[in-house]
Motif scaffolding. Structure first.
Motif, PDB file in Angstrom:
ATOM      1  N   LEU A 172       3.727  12.603   3.464  1.00 17.01           N
ATOM      2  CA  LEU A 172       3.258  13.111   4.866  1.00 17.01           C
ATOM      3  C   LEU A 172       4.081  14.070   5.090  1.00 17.01           C
ATOM      4  CD1 LEU A 172       1.175  10.198   5.957  1.00 17.01           C
ATOM      5  CD2 LEU A 172       0.044  11.833   4.474  1.00 17.01           C
ATOM      6  N   PRO A 173       3.766  15.122   6.403  1.00 16.07           N
ATOM      7  CA  PRO A 173       4.208  16.099   6.870  1.00 16.07           C
ATOM      8  C   PRO A 173       5.061  15.418   7.939  1.00 16.07           C
ATOM      9  CG  PRO A 173       2.323  16.703   7.051  1.00 16.07           C
ATOM     10  CD  PRO A 173       2.341  15.231   6.905  1.00 16.07           C
ATOM     11  N   ASN A 174       6.123  15.914   8.042  1.00 14.60           N
ATOM     12  CA  ASN A 174       7.289  15.421   9.343  1.00 14.60           C
ATOM     13  C   ASN A 174       7.617  16.025  10.860  1.00 14.60           C
ATOM     14  OD1 ASN A 174      10.011  14.805  10.189  1.00 14.60           O
ATOM     15  ND2 ASN A 174      10.945  16.060   8.803  1.00 14.60           N
ATOM     16  N   PHE A 175       6.868  15.741  11.347  1.00 14.89           N
ATOM     17  CA  PHE A 175       6.833  16.209  12.590  1.00 14.89           C
ATOM     18  C   PHE A 175       7.709  15.845  13.774  1.00 14.89           C
ATOM     19  CE2 PHE A 175       2.797  15.685  11.423  1.00 14.89           C
ATOM     20  CZ  PHE A 175       2.454  15.979  12.418  1.00 14.89           C
ATOM     21  N   GLY A 176       9.198  15.713  13.039  1.00 14.37           N
ATOM     22  CA  GLY A 176      10.579  15.707  13.534  1.00 14.37           C
ATOM     23  C   GLY A 176      12.041  14.109  13.555  1.00 14.37           C
ATOM     24  N   ASN A 177      11.034  13.570  12.868  1.00 17.02           N
ATOM     25  CA  ASN A 177      11.296  12.148  13.112  1.00 17.02           C
ATOM     26  C   ASN A 177      11.492  11.578  11.624  1.00 17.02           C
ATOM     27  OD1 ASN A 177      13.195  10.004  13.838  1.00 17.02           O
ATOM     28  ND2 ASN A 177      10.937   9.131  13.928  1.00 17.02           N
ATOM     29  N   GLY A 178      11.327  12.749  10.512  1.00 19.94           N
ATOM     30  CA  GLY A 178      11.421  12.501   9.622  1.00 19.94           C
ATOM     31  C   GLY A 178       9.785  12.028   9.246  1.00 19.94           C
ATOM     32  N   PRO A 179       9.543  12.212   7.234  1.00 21.74           N
ATOM     33  CA  PRO A 179       7.987  12.316   7.311  1.00 21.74           C
ATOM     34  C   PRO A 179       8.195  10.578   7.337  1.00 21.74           C
ATOM     35  CG  PRO A 179       9.386  12.147   5.327  1.00 21.74           C
ATOM     36  CD  PRO A 179      10.399  12.352   6.718  1.00 21.74           C
ATOM     37  N   LYS A 180       6.966   9.907   7.583  1.00 20.94           N
ATOM     38  CA  LYS A 180       7.025   8.676   7.639  1.00 20.94           C
ATOM     39  C   LYS A 180       5.127   7.794   6.582  1.00 20.94           C
ATOM     40  CE  LYS A 180       9.849   7.392  10.363  1.00 20.94           C
ATOM     41  NZ  LYS A 180      11.101   8.335   9.849  1.00 20.94           N
ATOM     42  N   ALA A 181       5.031   6.708   6.390  1.00 28.08           N
ATOM     43  CA  ALA A 181       3.792   6.402   6.049  1.00 28.08           C
ATOM     44  C   ALA A 181       3.407   5.135   6.297  1.00 28.08           C
ATOM     45  CB  ALA A 181       4.043   5.833   4.394  1.00 28.08           C
ATOM     46  N   GLY A 182       1.839   4.258   6.132  1.00 25.12           N
ATOM     47  CA  GLY A 182       1.859   3.460   6.761  1.00 25.12           C
ATOM     48  C   GLY A 182       1.817   2.266   5.415  1.00 25.12           C
ATOM     49  N   GLN A 183       2.156   1.084   5.741  1.00 31.59           N
ATOM     50  CA  GLN A 183       2.569  -0.135   4.760  1.00 31.59           C
ATOM     51  C   GLN A 183       1.715  -1.190   4.861  1.00 31.59           C
ATOM     52  OE1 GLN A 183       5.261  -2.536   6.151  1.00 31.59           O
ATOM     53  NE2 GLN A 183       4.537  -3.742   3.773  1.00 31.59           N
ATOM     54  N   ALA A 191       0.898  -1.277  -0.020  1.00 32.28           N
ATOM     55  CA  ALA A 191       0.133   0.032   0.248  1.00 32.28           C
ATOM     56  C   ALA A 191       0.934   0.884   0.151  1.00 32.28           C
ATOM     57  CB  ALA A 191      -0.982  -0.283   1.246  1.00 32.28           C
ATOM     58  N   GLY A 192       0.458   2.180  -1.186  1.00 30.73           N
ATOM     59  CA  GLY A 192       0.698   3.510  -0.772  1.00 30.73           C
ATOM     60  C   GLY A 192       0.324   4.527   0.181  1.00 30.73           C
ATOM     61  N   LEU A 193       0.389   5.757   0.653  1.00 28.61           N
ATOM     62  CA  LEU A 193       0.321   6.763   1.527  1.00 28.61           C
ATOM     63  C   LEU A 193       0.935   7.530   1.446  1.00 28.61           C
ATOM     64  CD1 LEU A 193      -2.100   7.233   3.771  1.00 28.61           C
ATOM     65  CD2 LEU A 193      -0.390   7.303   5.507  1.00 28.61           C
ATOM     66  N   GLY A 194      -0.349   9.216   1.333  1.00 30.67           N
ATOM     67  CA  GLY A 194       1.154  10.369   1.392  1.00 30.67           C
ATOM     68  C   GLY A 194      -0.495  11.185   1.217  1.00 30.67           C
ATOM     69  N   MET A 195      -0.206  12.760  -0.007  1.00 27.98           N
ATOM     70  CA  MET A 195      -0.736  13.378   0.314  1.00 27.98           C
ATOM     71  C   MET A 195      -1.241  13.876  -1.371  1.00 27.98           C
ATOM     72  SD  MET A 195      -1.887  16.109   2.580  1.00 27.98           S
ATOM     73  CE  MET A 195      -0.664  16.186   3.535  1.00 27.98           C
ATOM     74  N   TYR A 196      -2.390  13.767  -2.046  1.00 23.37           N
ATOM     75  CA  TYR A 196      -2.563  14.588  -3.409  1.00 23.37           C
ATOM     76  C   TYR A 196      -2.615  15.872  -3.501  1.00 23.37           C
ATOM     77  CZ  TYR A 196      -3.414   9.635  -4.295  1.00 23.37           C
ATOM     78  OH  TYR A 196      -2.917   8.043  -4.538  1.00 23.37           O
ATOM     79  N   ALA A 197      -2.160  15.776  -4.104  1.00 27.21           N
ATOM     80  CA  ALA A 197      -2.272  17.456  -4.036  1.00 27.21           C
ATOM     81  C   ALA A 197      -2.878  18.436  -5.394  1.00 27.21           C
ATOM     82  CB  ALA A 197      -1.437  18.562  -4.210  1.00 27.21           C
ATOM     83  N   ASN A 198      -3.679  19.562  -5.392  1.00 22.55           N
ATOM     84  CA  ASN A 198      -4.365  20.331  -6.268  1.00 22.55           C
ATOM     85  C   ASN A 198      -2.947  21.219  -7.410  1.00 22.55           C
ATOM     86  OD1 ASN A 198      -5.815  21.736  -8.637  1.00 22.55           O
ATOM     87  ND2 ASN A 198      -7.298  21.057  -8.133  1.00 22.55           N
ATOM     88  N   LYS A 199      -2.207  20.572  -8.090  1.00 20.85           N
ATOM     89  CA  LYS A 199      -1.307  21.714  -8.104  1.00 20.85           C
ATOM     90  C   LYS A 199      -2.020  23.305  -8.160  1.00 20.85           C
ATOM     91  CE  LYS A 199       0.852  19.245 -10.542  1.00 20.85           C
ATOM     92  NZ  LYS A 199       1.954  18.426 -11.665  1.00 20.85           N
ATOM     93  N   LYS A 200      -2.795  23.504  -9.274  1.00 17.17           N
ATOM     94  CA  LYS A 200      -4.220  24.992  -9.749  1.00 17.17           C
ATOM     95  C   LYS A 200      -3.694  25.549  -8.266  1.00 17.17           C
ATOM     96  CE  LYS A 200      -7.482  24.773 -11.639  1.00 17.17           C
ATOM     97  NZ  LYS A 200      -8.011  24.429 -12.977  1.00 17.17           N
ATOM     98  N   LEU A 201      -4.361  24.416  -7.579  1.00 16.68           N
ATOM     99  CA  LEU A 201      -5.301  25.875  -6.208  1.00 16.68           C
ATOM    100  C   LEU A 201      -4.385  25.492  -4.853  1.00 16.68           C
ATOM    101  CD1 LEU A 201      -8.749  23.370  -5.614  1.00 16.68           C
ATOM    102  CD2 LEU A 201      -8.262  25.326  -6.313  1.00 16.68           C
ATOM    103  N   LEU A 202      -2.787  25.087  -5.371  1.00 16.56           N
ATOM    104  CA  LEU A 202      -2.026  25.681  -4.604  1.00 16.56           C
ATOM    105  C   LEU A 202      -1.170  26.882  -4.917  1.00 16.56           C
ATOM    106  CD1 LEU A 202      -2.465  22.814  -2.982  1.00 16.56           C
ATOM    107  CD2 LEU A 202      -0.033  22.383  -2.525  1.00 16.56           C
ATOM    108  N   ASP A 203      -0.195  27.012  -6.330  1.00 16.69           N
ATOM    109  CA  ASP A 203       0.542  27.326  -7.103  1.00 16.69           C
ATOM    110  C   ASP A 203      -0.566  28.843  -6.442  1.00 16.69           C
ATOM    111  OD1 ASP A 203       1.461  26.024  -8.075  1.00 16.69           O
ATOM    112  OD2 ASP A 203       0.811  25.891  -9.907  1.00 16.69           O
ATOM    113  N   ALA A 204      -1.732  28.678  -6.849  1.00 16.77           N
ATOM    114  CA  ALA A 204      -2.958  30.102  -6.961  1.00 16.77           C
ATOM    115  C   ALA A 204      -2.992  30.749  -5.555  1.00 16.77           C
ATOM    116  CB  ALA A 204      -4.090  29.779  -7.037  1.00 16.77           C
ATOM    117  N   ALA A 205      -2.428  29.873  -4.380  1.00 19.32           N
ATOM    118  CA  ALA A 205      -2.481  30.523  -2.808  1.00 19.32           C
ATOM    119  C   ALA A 205      -1.102  30.534  -2.908  1.00 19.32           C
ATOM    120  CB  ALA A 205      -3.321  29.801  -2.361  1.00 19.32           C
ATOM    121  N   GLY A 206      -0.259  30.573  -3.897  1.00 16.51           N
ATOM    122  CA  GLY A 206       1.222  30.629  -3.722  1.00 16.51           C
ATOM    123  C   GLY A 206       1.585  29.294  -2.595  1.00 16.51           C
TER     124      GLY A 206
END
Length: 447
Positions: free
Chosen positions: A302-313, A157-172
């Motif tokens: 996913l965001p890094n809370f200090g010990n590096g980003p982590k994901a489920g598996q 399995a893969g886990l992460g964050m999908y992003a809409n580039k258009k919306l992120l770019d519009a918000a800088g």
């Protein structure tokens, strides 16, 4: 199990298997005998195979694999029995070891409980060295106890964050492109704030709330926060001091603070419809998201809370019944099932990450330069379930017969924290309950 409807069906959530694992917890008493090796047998004859009946495309891929195995040679005949997914784990749990099939599928986190209750045999010595060597390190981490392999998977399995580039770019908002430059939790909070400023209702994040946080999705999707903060669900068989450490409490307070930005996503389509800029979810949503957003879709860690980003598996796996009298024939079938043709067909059917090195290298989605390479990169840095350092990413859910208790207590705490409960109190309560259960069951030590 959760499904959706129409063309945006939640394809491949079977790859995560959101099952009522807590039902297993009651079956933890009294580990079975120490010798659970399957008899080798003649390597010929008929073998029984059980699998979960997931989405139709997966069932077809599996039926085709069995059919082609049977026609590829004359020595072994595999007879497949599909059991509805919602009943599958309960069926194995309720079936005496002597009545279980030669080959069976199981949801990865349930494996240790089945080993503890003498229902699974090691596959070592039955499958070929080539098959074992071709399994990815991440999938092997899920299937291994004390150096023995009890489960091998067709997919992960893969886990992460999908992003809409258009919306992120519009918000800088500048966004990461690999695990090496993941947002810190603070940077992620700032990104949410910036996105809110450009959004009509201020709801800019989807965390798949519609699955329910008090479910296996809660543990799979959000225990990475615990690991990324430097804590754990267990450490040396204890939850206290790992799950309720100050760093984890602080990280959960941060997670709680993001709730005002979250769209409840009741129909499961908030991201695909462009209502939110970010979606915290797994690989199974890629087909619908890719279709909806095209080139505007990005995949982030996913965001890094200090010990590096982590994901489920971890995901569904295959093993050999402890009472099988024909382990050699079972191994021959598994060697065939885990070849590139069958793994390729199955992962095409469910969109999951191939769990063999050779199929992964050929995968259009996950190979280098593919749209989901990030998920493969994360799995290429497996942590296992105990030594979770800043340099690894994909964490295996604890390989213990007590896992059903661990997940039930954690996702209940997560859900209450999300609902406004005090993180320290909720995590301490969960840790105490887990440790009490482990004490009552002699630490779930497998004899």
């Amino acid at each position: 199990m959760i499904t959706g409807h129409g063309k945006h069906r939640r394809t491949g959530l079977t790859a995560l298997a959101l099952l009522p694992l807590a039902a297993l917890a009651a079956c933890g008493g009294g580990g079975g005998g120490s010798d659970t090796s399957a008899e080798k047998g003649s390597g010929k004859g008929t073998i029984s195979v059980w699998a979960h009946q997931g989405q139709a495309s997966e069932a077809t891929a599996l039926q085709n694999a069995v059919k082609s195995f049977n026609s590829s040679q004359k020595a072994v005949k595999a007879e497949l029995k599909l059991i509805p997914e919602k009943d599958y784990t309960k069926t194995i749990t309720a079936t005496d070891a002597s009545e279980l099939p030669d080959v069976l599928e199981f949801d990865g986190p349930t494996m240790a409980n089945f080993v503890f209750n003498s229902k699974l045999a090691p596959v070592d010595g039955h499958v070929s060295a080539k098959t074992l060597g071709n399994a990815t390190d991440a999938i092997k981490a899920q299937g291994e106890i004390d150096g023995k392999h009890y489960g091998l998977g067709m997919f992960d399995a893969g886990l992460g964050m999908y992003a809409n580039k258009k919306l992120l770019d519009a918000a800088g908002v500048k966004y990461p492109t690999s695990v090496d430059d993941a947002w810190t939790a603070e940077e992620f909070g700032k990104a949410l704030k910036a996105l809110k400023g450009k959004d009509s209702d201020g709801k800019v994040l989807d965390i798949s709330e519609q699955y329910g946080l008090a479910s296996e999705w809660g543990t799979f999707g959000f225990s990475p926060i615990v690991f990324s903060a430097g804590g754990g669900l267990l450490k040396d068989g204890k939850a206290e001091g790992a799950l309720d450490s100050p760093k984890v409490v602080s990280a959960m307070k941060t997670f709680q603070s993001w709730k005002p930005y979250v769209d409840p996503n009741t129909d499961g389509n908030a991201f695909a419809k462009g209502k939110v800029a970010l979606s915290w979810v797994g690989h199974w949503n890629y087909p619908a998201y890719s279709e909806a957003l095209g080139d505007d879709l990005a995949v982030l860690p996913l965001p890094n809370f200090g010990n590096g980003p982590k994901a489920g598996q971890g995901s569904w796996a295959w093993g050999i019944g402890a009472d099988s009298k024909n382990g050699k024939a079972a191994g021959t079938f598994l060697d065939y099932l885990l070849n590139d043709t069958n793994v390729g067909a199955m992962t095409k059917a469910n969109g999951a990450v191939p769990a063999t090195k050779s199929a992964l290298a050929k995968s259009e989605l996950y190979k280098e330069g593919g749209p989901l390479q990030l998920f493969a990169d994360q799995l290429a840095k497996p942590c296992g379930d105990s030594d979770i350092t800043s340099s690894c990413v994909a964490v295996t859910r604890p390989v213990t017969a007590g896992y059903p208790t661990v997940t039930a207590k954690f996702n209940t705490a997560l859900n209450s924290i999300y609902g406004g409960a005090d993180p320290e109190e909720a995590l301490q309560k969960a840790a105490r309950a887990i440790d009490r259960d482990f004490t009552d069951n002699a630490g779930y030590e497998i004899p």
